[in-house]
Design a protein around this motif. Structure first.
Motif, PDB file in Angstrom:
ATOM      1  N   ALA A  96       0.829  -1.203   0.000  1.00 51.61           N
ATOM      2  CA  ALA A  96       0.000   0.000   0.000  1.00 51.61           C
ATOM      3  C   ALA A  96       0.867   1.258   0.000  1.00 51.61           C
ATOM      4  O   ALA A  96       0.540   2.239  -0.672  1.00 51.61           O
ATOM      5  N   TYR A  97       1.983   1.245   0.757  1.00 53.15           N
ATOM      6  CA  TYR A  97       2.897   2.389   0.757  1.00 53.15           C
ATOM      7  C   TYR A  97       3.431   2.653  -0.648  1.00 53.15           C
ATOM      8  O   TYR A  97       3.540   3.801  -1.074  1.00 53.15           O
ATOM      9  N   LYS A  98       3.752   1.593  -1.384  1.00 51.59           N
ATOM     10  CA  LYS A  98       4.265   1.756  -2.743  1.00 51.59           C
ATOM     11  C   LYS A  98       3.204   2.379  -3.653  1.00 51.59           C
ATOM     12  O   LYS A  98       3.513   3.247  -4.475  1.00 51.59           O
ATOM     13  N   ILE A  99       1.959   1.944  -3.502  1.00 49.97           N
ATOM     14  CA  ILE A  99       0.883   2.487  -4.318  1.00 49.97           C
ATOM     15  C   ILE A  99       0.642   3.953  -3.987  1.00 49.97           C
ATOM     16  O   ILE A  99       0.524   4.795  -4.884  1.00 49.97           O
ATOM     17  N   VAL A 100       0.594   4.280  -2.692  1.00 50.93           N
ATOM     18  CA  VAL A 100       0.395   5.669  -2.270  1.00 50.93           C
ATOM     19  C   VAL A 100       1.524   6.544  -2.797  1.00 50.93           C
ATOM     20  O   VAL A 100       1.292   7.642  -3.307  1.00 50.93           O
ATOM     21  N   HIS A 101       2.747   6.048  -2.707  1.00 52.11           N
ATOM     22  CA  HIS A 101       3.897   6.801  -3.198  1.00 52.11           C
ATOM     23  C   HIS A 101       3.761   7.058  -4.699  1.00 52.11           C
ATOM     24  O   HIS A 101       3.992   8.184  -5.175  1.00 52.11           O
ATOM     25  N   GLN A 102       3.377   6.042  -5.459  1.00 54.11           N
ATOM     26  CA  GLN A 102       3.231   6.188  -6.910  1.00 54.11           C
ATOM     27  C   GLN A 102       2.134   7.183  -7.257  1.00 54.11           C
ATOM     28  O   GLN A 102       2.312   8.058  -8.115  1.00 54.11           O
ATOM     29  N   LEU A 103       0.992   7.074  -6.586  1.00 58.18           N
ATOM     30  CA  LEU A 103      -0.112   7.985  -6.874  1.00 58.18           C
ATOM     31  C   LEU A 103       0.240   9.417  -6.485  1.00 58.18           C
ATOM     32  O   LEU A 103      -0.106  10.364  -7.198  1.00 58.18           O
ATOM     33  N   ASN A 104       0.937   9.587  -5.356  1.00 59.70           N
ATOM     34  CA  ASN A 104       1.366  10.930  -4.954  1.00 59.70           C
ATOM     35  C   ASN A 104       2.363  11.507  -5.955  1.00 59.70           C
ATOM     36  O   ASN A 104       2.344  12.704  -6.239  1.00 59.70           O
ATOM     37  N   LYS A 105       3.208  10.660  -6.503  1.00 58.51           N
ATOM     38  CA  LYS A 105       4.167  11.103  -7.515  1.00 58.51           C
ATOM     39  C   LYS A 105       3.419  11.613  -8.754  1.00 58.51           C
ATOM     40  O   LYS A 105       3.762  12.661  -9.301  1.00 58.51           O
ATOM     41  N   GLU A 106       2.384  10.878  -9.169  1.00 60.09           N
ATOM     42  CA  GLU A 106       1.573  11.302 -10.311  1.00 60.09           C
ATOM     43  C   GLU A 106       0.909  12.647 -10.026  1.00 60.09           C
ATOM     44  O   GLU A 106       0.906  13.535 -10.885  1.00 60.09           O
ATOM     45  N   MET A 107       0.348  12.787  -8.828  1.00 58.08           N
ATOM     46  CA  MET A 107      -0.327  14.034  -8.477  1.00 58.08           C
ATOM     47  C   MET A 107       0.648  15.200  -8.417  1.00 58.08           C
ATOM     48  O   MET A 107       0.330  16.309  -8.860  1.00 58.08           O
ATOM     49  N   ALA A 108       1.841  14.974  -7.889  1.00 56.96           N
ATOM     50  CA  ALA A 108       2.858  16.028  -7.814  1.00 56.96           C
ATOM     51  C   ALA A 108       3.255  16.484  -9.214  1.00 56.96           C
ATOM     52  O   ALA A 108       3.447  17.678  -9.454  1.00 56.96           O
ATOM     53  N   GLN A 109       3.343  15.540 -10.162  1.00 55.96           N
ATOM     54  CA  GLN A 109       3.686  15.880 -11.540  1.00 55.96           C
ATOM     55  C   GLN A 109       2.592  16.725 -12.198  1.00 55.96           C
ATOM     56  O   GLN A 109       2.862  17.484 -13.118  1.00 55.96           O
ATOM     57  N   MET A 110       1.367  16.600 -11.690  1.00 57.70           N
ATOM     58  CA  MET A 110       0.255  17.404 -12.203  1.00 57.70           C
ATOM     59  C   MET A 110       0.155  18.747 -11.482  1.00 57.70           C
ATOM     60  O   MET A 110      -0.717  19.548 -11.779  1.00 57.70           O
ATOM     61  N   GLY A 111       1.055  18.967 -10.518  1.00 57.15           N
ATOM     62  CA  GLY A 111       1.083  20.244  -9.824  1.00 57.15           C
ATOM     63  C   GLY A 111       0.344  20.292  -8.504  1.00 57.15           C
ATOM     64  O   GLY A 111       0.212  21.354  -7.905  1.00 57.15           O
ATOM     65  N   TYR A 112      -0.152  19.151  -8.026  1.00 57.01           N
ATOM     66  CA  TYR A 112      -0.865  19.118  -6.755  1.00 57.01           C
ATOM     67  C   TYR A 112       0.107  18.980  -5.593  1.00 57.01           C
ATOM     68  O   TYR A 112       1.175  18.373  -5.727  1.00 57.01           O
ATOM     69  N   ILE A 113      -0.282  19.509  -4.443  1.00 57.43           N
ATOM     70  CA  ILE A 113       0.479  19.311  -3.209  1.00 57.43           C
ATOM     71  C   ILE A 113       0.065  17.956  -2.649  1.00 57.43           C
ATOM     72  O   ILE A 113      -1.125  17.638  -2.599  1.00 57.43           O
ATOM     73  N   THR A 114       1.026  17.154  -2.243  1.00 59.95           N
ATOM     74  CA  THR A 114       0.739  15.830  -1.700  1.00 59.95           C
ATOM     75  C   THR A 114       1.181  15.746  -0.246  1.00 59.95           C
ATOM     76  O   THR A 114       1.997  16.540   0.210  1.00 59.95           O
ATOM     77  N   VAL A 115       0.646  14.749   0.453  1.00 56.68           N
ATOM     78  CA  VAL A 115       0.990  14.499   1.845  1.00 56.68           C
ATOM     79  C   VAL A 115       1.545  13.091   1.931  1.00 56.68           C
ATOM     80  O   VAL A 115       0.875  12.127   1.556  1.00 56.68           O
ATOM     81  N   SER A 116       2.774  12.963   2.404  1.00 54.87           N
ATOM     82  CA  SER A 116       3.426  11.661   2.507  1.00 54.87           C
ATOM     83  C   SER A 116       2.602  10.713   3.374  1.00 54.87           C
ATOM     84  O   SER A 116       2.124  11.085   4.442  1.00 54.87           O
ATOM     85  N   GLY A 117       2.412   9.500   2.887  1.00 55.76           N
ATOM     86  CA  GLY A 117       1.670   8.492   3.639  1.00 55.76           C
ATOM     87  C   GLY A 117       0.164   8.607   3.518  1.00 55.76           C
ATOM     88  O   GLY A 117      -0.567   7.832   4.125  1.00 55.76           O
ATOM     89  N   ARG A 118      -0.316   9.547   2.715  1.00 55.31           N
ATOM     90  CA  ARG A 118      -1.750   9.738   2.508  1.00 55.31           C
ATOM     91  C   ARG A 118      -1.999  10.016   1.021  1.00 55.31           C
ATOM     92  O   ARG A 118      -1.160  10.554   0.337  1.00 55.31           O
ATOM     93  N   ILE A 119      -3.200   9.651   0.577  1.00 50.71           N
ATOM     94  CA  ILE A 119      -3.554   9.881  -0.809  1.00 50.71           C
ATOM     95  C   ILE A 119      -4.946  10.507  -0.877  1.00 50.71           C
ATOM     96  O   ILE A 119      -5.816  10.150  -0.071  1.00 50.71           O
ATOM     97  N   ASN A 120      -5.136  11.420  -1.798  1.00 51.57           N
ATOM     98  CA  ASN A 120      -6.438  12.030  -1.998  1.00 51.57           C
ATOM     99  C   ASN A 120      -7.448  10.931  -2.337  1.00 51.57           C
ATOM    100  O   ASN A 120      -7.238  10.142  -3.262  1.00 51.57           O
TER     101      ASN A 120
END
Length: 65
Positions: free
Chosen positions: A24-48
């Motif tokens: 799950a940590y790997k998935i959250v990290h990947q999704l947060n990486k995608e969101m960051a590339q789109m310009g969104y602010i992300t929170v480590s260990g959490r996903i929108n």
């Protein structure tokens, strides 16, 4: 208060998908990486939650496997 939270924690992602917390940590990290590339602010260990559900349900606009 039954208000749904904006972010999902890793524990909830693991439970929703029926996977280990480490996966799950790997998935959250990947999704947060995608969101960051789109310009969104992300929170480590959490996903929108909305973004997670969109990706989980294989949005009609997404292709590939």
């Amino acid at each position: 208060m039954s208000e749904e939270k904006i972010f999902m924690r890793v524990d909830e992602v693991a439970e929703t998908l029926g996977i280990s917390k480490s996966h799950a940590y790997k998935i959250v990290h990947q999704l947060n990486k995608e969101m960051a590339q789109m310009g969104y602010i992300t929170v480590s260990g959490r996903i929108n939650r909305k973004y997670f559900m969109k990706k989980l349900c294989y949005s009609e606009n997404e292709t590939g496997g």
